[in-house]
Design a protein around this motif. Sequence first.
Motif, mmCIF file in Angstrom:
data_model
loop_
_atom_site.group_PDB
_atom_site.id
_atom_site.type_symbol
_atom_site.label_atom_id
_atom_site.label_comp_id
_atom_site.label_asym_id
_atom_site.label_seq_id
_atom_site.Cartn_x
_atom_site.Cartn_y
_atom_site.Cartn_z
ATOM 1 N N GLY A 10 0.820 -1.213 0.000
ATOM 2 C CA GLY A 10 0.000 0.000 0.000
ATOM 3 C C GLY A 10 0.853 1.260 0.000
ATOM 4 N N LEU A 11 1.955 1.229 0.758
ATOM 5 C CA LEU A 11 2.867 2.377 0.773
ATOM 6 C C LEU A 11 3.465 2.599 -0.615
ATOM 7 N N GLY A 12 3.856 1.505 -1.250
ATOM 8 C CA GLY A 12 4.416 1.620 -2.594
ATOM 9 C C GLY A 12 3.406 2.142 -3.594
ATOM 10 N N LEU A 13 2.168 1.705 -3.446
ATOM 11 C CA LEU A 13 1.124 2.145 -4.377
ATOM 12 C C LEU A 13 0.846 3.637 -4.250
ATOM 13 N N VAL A 14 0.707 4.133 -3.026
ATOM 14 C CA VAL A 14 0.369 5.549 -2.869
ATOM 15 C C VAL A 14 1.515 6.433 -3.366
ATOM 16 N N LEU A 15 2.739 6.010 -3.115
ATOM 17 C CA LEU A 15 3.887 6.793 -3.580
ATOM 18 C C LEU A 15 4.060 6.654 -5.087
ATOM 19 N N GLY A 16 3.999 5.417 -5.572
ATOM 20 C CA GLY A 16 4.227 5.167 -6.990
ATOM 21 C C GLY A 16 3.156 5.729 -7.893
ATOM 22 N N LEU A 17 1.893 5.530 -7.533
ATOM 23 C CA LEU A 17 0.811 6.029 -8.388
ATOM 24 C C LEU A 17 0.776 7.553 -8.418
ATOM 25 N N GLY A 18 1.062 8.192 -7.288
ATOM 26 C CA GLY A 18 1.136 9.652 -7.281
ATOM 27 C C GLY A 18 2.260 10.160 -8.176
ATOM 28 N N GLY A 19 3.413 9.493 -8.107
ATOM 29 C CA GLY A 19 4.547 9.885 -8.945
ATOM 30 C C GLY A 19 4.308 9.628 -10.419
ATOM 31 N N VAL A 20 3.730 8.481 -10.730
ATOM 32 C CA VAL A 20 3.429 8.158 -12.133
ATOM 33 C C VAL A 20 2.418 9.153 -12.695
ATOM 34 N N GLY A 21 1.377 9.446 -11.919
ATOM 35 C CA GLY A 21 0.381 10.415 -12.376
ATOM 36 C C GLY A 21 0.996 11.776 -12.638
ATOM 37 N N SER A 22 1.856 12.211 -11.728
ATOM 38 C CA SER A 22 2.501 13.514 -11.912
ATOM 39 C C SER A 22 3.403 13.527 -13.131
ATOM 40 N N SER A 23 4.141 12.440 -13.337
ATOM 41 C CA SER A 23 5.029 12.425 -14.507
ATOM 42 C C SER A 23 4.230 12.417 -15.807
ATOM 43 N N ILE A 24 3.121 11.699 -15.835
ATOM 44 C CA ILE A 24 2.277 11.701 -17.044
ATOM 45 C C ILE A 24 1.635 13.073 -17.234
ATOM 46 N N GLY A 25 1.056 13.611 -16.159
ATOM 47 C CA GLY A 25 0.381 14.909 -16.258
ATOM 48 C C GLY A 25 1.306 16.039 -16.673
ATOM 49 N N THR A 26 2.510 16.073 -16.084
ATOM 50 C CA THR A 26 3.432 17.153 -16.438
ATOM 51 C C THR A 26 3.946 17.012 -17.864
ATOM 52 N N THR A 27 4.105 15.779 -18.343
ATOM 53 C CA THR A 27 4.560 15.633 -19.737
ATOM 54 C C THR A 27 3.454 15.949 -20.737
#
Length: 142
Positions: A10-27
């Motif tokens: 769960g810790l990995g998911l909240v950190l990873g999904l937030g980071g992936v979303g930000s990287s997709i959104g910013t690109t």
Amino acid sequence: MLNLILGYLGLGLVLGLGGVGSSIGTTIVGSAAEGALKIKPESSGSYMVLSALPATQGIYGFVSFFMLRGKLLANPDAGLAIFGVGLFVGVAYLFSAIRQGQVSANGVVGISQGHDVFTNTLIYAALPEFYAILGLVGTLMI
């Protein structure tokens, strides 16, 4: 032991999904900004501000990670609950960042076409952000 594994997942998911979303959104916004710079380079400041907006969900994921990590370390039996929160809040961060990037990209295109839409775009882009903030508040309440 299974609770602890689920908690760390769960810790990995909240950190990873937030980071992936930000990287997709910013690109998404960054790609629009690169094209817009060729049309109206004098608005690069507006493009930059709009490009940075989806990055906040990655920050929320980082904050959520540390808040939930403390809960897991204090109570390893809470792993299943932390997994659930990490999964659903992480998905909220992911989609919020992607959709915010799409809204912001449209604003960048509008600005490059000569329309005065910067302020309106900030307001519209804040709407998907609201759901990421709700996820962060929900994490605080666990």
